[in-house]
Design an enzyme around this catalytic site. Structure first.
Site, PDB file in Angstrom:
ATOM      1  N   ASN A 155       0.838  -1.205   0.000  1.00  0.00           N
ATOM      2  CA  ASN A 155       0.000   0.000   0.000  1.00  0.00           C
ATOM      3  C   ASN A 155       0.874   1.258   0.000  1.00  0.00           C
ATOM      4  OD1 ASN A 155      -2.398   1.355  -0.138  1.00  0.00           O
ATOM      5  ND2 ASN A 155      -3.073   0.871   1.935  1.00  0.00           N
TER       6      ASN A 155
ATOM      7  N   HIS B  99      -9.470   3.805   8.379  1.00  0.00           N
ATOM      8  CA  HIS B  99      -9.889   2.459   7.983  1.00  0.00           C
ATOM      9  C   HIS B  99     -11.297   2.114   8.483  1.00  0.00           C
ATOM     10  CE1 HIS B  99      -5.723   1.463   6.771  1.00  0.00           C
ATOM     11  NE2 HIS B  99      -6.300   0.511   6.087  1.00  0.00           N
TER      12      HIS B  99
END
Length: 464
Positions: A315, A351
């Site tokens: 990521n 998140h």
């Protein structure tokens, strides 16, 4: 017509229909990129913006139906903030607050105890894009000497148009799963600057196909092995009845297979960006680079024995975004550890609202802290340094890699199971071995330093 076909495809592959829609949407980016190269490359920028907007909205409608309005509202509000608030701290803070609150409200009202593919999934990607856009516009009003190299490259000299903001937000190569890229790079794309052949479509077909092939291989690995390692098995009595070593190894293999879900989507999406030209990253040592949108370093991901190496390979664009817009902008705190904690706290909230995210990122911070101290010990100890460069290193590497992958899967348990009752049940079944392992290592490292590092070196370290 499409719905029954998708239903049959979902049944035959054993995957949920939303997941099938998502992967098809990522794959259709390749035909979109070819349309751009063949028919739109020489068209006015207005036409290109409209193509990006229409294609992105079509993908949003295909996946989330009428809920696409969430992204449209946030993009439009962000444009108004840029126009009305200008290059001000108030504009940046307002953008940050509005976009994060909208995302967190979405998490709150749509939350379940399962991993669902819903409108909040691409919206978290969009949130970072729009917040980053506000920061970059603000940086454009500063003196170049006040900006870091990264900030200077991304800073916007003028306010973007409405079409630019919408085209940037809905670009088919990054709308659903990323990667993150700046408005400046998007503007270079539509003005035909991102190419190795000035004035012509880039020679990026082969690099794009290589990433597609690698991404498809990772997708195949996940599709083949994921049925053998379902999340739900971790919560069964059968799993709890297995020997301790089996439970630990299962988590190792489960974590490895589970991560391929993300790896495959990111690498395939990167291929779309390369094909369109957005992945062009200039020339290094006489070779054209196509890694501007790289979200994965797959070889490093597979071979590194370090937790820090895995984080550096995974990521990448999101981590770079967090470093540029959170970590480095907290320099005024005067403490890197505090900045690191604040950055991880931001990523935790970004998140989602489940307790599992908090536990996962706090465990990541602790593991990285222990690993850095262990690395410093190896560098300072002549004995450990010689061992690391001796012919025994392959054996050390195998042991290190096993520990690495075992405890990479460990913090992913709460990340994937979300809720307190679930991750507590799994951690209890393996006696919180990951927490205990790193706590013990953390406690004994000072004593190992006393034993293995010469006194003179320890004195010099303290003086530094």
């Amino acid at each position: 017509m499409a719905a029954p076909l998708l239903e049959k495809l979902s049944e035959s592959l054993g995957s949920p229909e939303p997941a099938i829609r998502l992967i098809l949407s990522v794959l259709i980016g390749y035909p979109f990129a070819l349309v751009y190269r063949w028919f739109l490359f020489y068209q006015p920028t207005t036409v290109i913006h409209l193509f990006h907007i229409c294609s992105g909205l079509a993908l949003a409608a295909f996946n989330f139906g009428s809920q696409l309005y969430h992204s449209t509202v946030c993009v439009f509000v962000q444009f108004l903030m840029l126009r009305l608030m200008g290059r001000t701290v108030t504009g940046v803070l307002s953008s940050f607050t509005f976009q994060m609150l909208y995302l967190l409200s979405g998490y709150y009202y749509t939350a379940t105890e399962e991993y669902d593919i819903k409108w909040t999934m691409p919206h978290c990607v969009l949130t970072l894009k729009l917040i980053g856009l506000a920061f970059d516009f603000y940086d454009g009003g500063k003196e170049p000497s006040q900006l870091s190299a990264d900030q200077a490259k991304a800073a916007l000299p003028s306010v973007p148009t409405l079409l630019e903001v919408f085209g940037f937000s809905y670009f088919y190569g990054g709308f659903l799963v990323g990667p993150q890229f700046t408005m400046r790079n998007y503007q270079k794309l539509v003005s035909r600057e991102l190419t190795d052949c000035p004035g012509k479509p880039p020679n990026s077909v082969v690099p794009a196909l290589k990433r597609f092939a690698l991404g498809f291989l990772c997708l195949a690995i996940h599709a083949i092995f994921s049925p053998f390692f379902p999340d739900t098995y971790l919560l069964t009595d059968e799993y709890e009845a297995q020997p301790f070593w089996y439970r630990c190894v299962f988590i190792l293999l489960w974590g490895k297979v589970m991560l391929y879900k993300y790896v495959s989507c990111w690498v395939i999406a990167e291929g779309v960006c390369i094909l369109a030209g957005l992945g062009y990253n200039g020339v290094v040592n006489g070779k054209h680079q196509w890694d501007a949108c790289a979200n994965m370093k797959v070889w490093l991901f597979e071979t590194t024995p370090l937790f820090g190496g895995t984080i550096a390979s995974f990521n990448i664009n999101t981590n770079a975004w967090a470093a540029r817009h959170v970590f480095k902008r907290l320099k005024f705190l005067g403490n890197k550890t505090l900045s690191h904690v604040a950055t991880l706290l931001f990523l935790t909230i970004w998140h989602g609202l489940h307790s599992g995210y908090i536990l996962c990122f706090s465990m990541e911070f602790f593991i990285i802290t222990v690993e850095r101290q262990a690395q410093a010990l190896v560098l300072d100890s002549p004995l450990l340094t010689s061992l690391a460069s001796s012919h025994f290193y392959p054996f050390v590497y195998v042991v290190q890699q096993f520990i690495h992958w075992l405890f990479m899967g460990y913090p992913l348990v709460p990340f994937c199971l979300f809720t307190y009752d679930k991750w507590l049940k799994v951690y209890s079944s393996i006696y919180f071995c990951g927490h205990l392992f790193f706590l013990v290592v953390y406690l004994i490292l000072p004593f190992l330093r006393i034993t293995l590092v010469p006194k003179q070196d320890r004195r010099e370290k303290k003086q530094d």
